[in-house]
Design an enzyme around this catalytic site. Structure first.
Site, short mmCIF file in Angstrom:
data_model
loop_
_atom_site.label_atom_id
_atom_site.label_comp_id
_atom_site.label_asym_id
_atom_site.label_seq_id
_atom_site.Cartn_x
_atom_site.Cartn_y
_atom_site.Cartn_z
CG ASN A 1 31.23 38.61 39.84
OD1 ASN A 1 30.49 37.83 39.26
ND2 ASN A 1 32.54 38.47 39.85
CG HIS B 1 34.87 40.04 35.52
ND1 HIS B 1 36.02 39.59 36.13
CD2 HIS B 1 34.12 40.61 36.49
CE1 HIS B 1 35.95 39.86 37.43
NE2 HIS B 1 34.81 40.48 37.68
CG HIS C 1 34.57 45.30 38.25
ND1 HIS C 1 34.30 45.67 39.56
CD2 HIS C 1 34.72 43.96 38.27
CE1 HIS C 1 34.32 44.59 40.32
NE2 HIS C 1 34.56 43.53 39.57
CG ASP D 1 41.01 39.80 36.92
OD1 ASP D 1 39.85 40.14 37.19
OD2 ASP D 1 41.78 39.25 37.74
CB ILE D 2 45.74 41.26 39.24
CG1 ILE D 2 47.22 41.30 39.58
CG2 ILE D 2 44.91 40.73 40.40
CD1 ILE D 2 47.58 42.32 40.63
N GLY E 1 29.22 37.89 44.67
CA GLY E 1 30.63 37.62 44.40
C GLY E 1 31.47 38.85 44.11
CD GLN E 2 30.52 44.92 43.20
OE1 GLN E 2 29.30 44.80 43.32
NE2 GLN E 2 31.09 46.04 42.82
P1 DGP Z 1 34.87 40.91 41.40
O1 DGP Z 1 34.79 42.14 42.32
O2 DGP Z 1 34.64 39.63 42.13
O3 DGP Z 1 33.98 41.03 40.18
O4 DGP Z 1 36.35 40.77 40.86
C1 DGP Z 1 37.37 41.69 41.05
C2 DGP Z 1 38.48 41.29 40.15
O5 DGP Z 1 39.49 42.27 40.27
C3 DGP Z 1 39.15 39.95 40.45
O6 DGP Z 1 38.98 39.10 39.30
C4 DGP Z 1 40.62 40.26 40.64
C5 DGP Z 1 40.76 41.67 40.12
N1 DGP Z 1 41.70 42.49 40.84
C6 DGP Z 1 41.76 42.69 42.18
N2 DGP Z 1 42.75 43.54 42.49
C7 DGP Z 1 43.33 43.90 41.31
C8 DGP Z 1 44.40 44.78 40.99
O7 DGP Z 1 45.05 45.40 41.83
N3 DGP Z 1 44.71 44.88 39.67
C9 DGP Z 1 44.02 44.20 38.69
N4 DGP Z 1 44.42 44.39 37.44
N5 DGP Z 1 43.00 43.38 38.97
C10 DGP Z 1 42.67 43.24 40.27
#
Ligand code: DGP
Length: 115
Positions: free
Chosen positions: A93, A108, A106, A36-37, A99-100
């Site tokens: 999420n 986590h 995906h 995760d970034i 919270g998505q």
């Molecule tokens: P969520 O949709 O809330 O379950 O979380 C999305 C997650 O994706 C968040 O923790 C940050 C991550 N994320 C967003 N953009 C990027 C990206 O460009 N690269 C990576 N590796 N992770 C990302």
């Protein structure tokens, strides 16, 4: 959210197509796993299916059985590759209200102290 709402320009679709980089942890025919970034803990990895599924609801309703089994096995293989099998958290999420933020399904994998 119906499958028709899938947006092929979402960030994870672009990572899957190789248009954006990622720190890969694991890959097989069903899934790709990468860091995760914005990590929320010492280990924070995302696992995404290689298919156009918006959310957990969409994936479990529409993905073929082979894809569903392959995806969850890939999640387990990612946990093994990370060495977190003694203890980790899985989160999906689901929907904006859940919270998505990125609308490609995906999971986590989170483990270790919060960062
Ligand atoms: P969520 O949709 O809330 O379950 O979380 C999305 C997650 O994706 C968040 O923790 C940050 C991550 N994320 C967003 N953009 C990027 C990206 O460009 N690269 C990576 N590796 N992770 C990302």
């Amino acid at each position: 959210m119906p499958a028709s709402a899938y947006d092929r320009s979402n960030i994870f679709a672009r990572i899957l197509r190789g248009e954006l980089p990622c720190r890969k942890v694991y890959e097989d025919p069903f899934a790709l796993a990468f860091h995760d970034i914005h990590p929320k803990a010492a280990v924070h990895v995302l696992v995404i299916p290689k298919g156009e599924y918006v959310s957990f609801v969409d994936f479990t309703a529409d993905a073929p059985a082979e894809m569903q089994a392959g995806f969850w096995r890939a999640v387990a293989a990612t946990a093994r590759a990370l060495g977190v099998e003694p203890g980790f958290r899985l989160a999906a999420n689901t929907g904006a209200a859940g919270g998505q933020v990125v609308f490609h399904f995906h999971v986590h994998i989170v483990s270790g102290p919060r960062t």
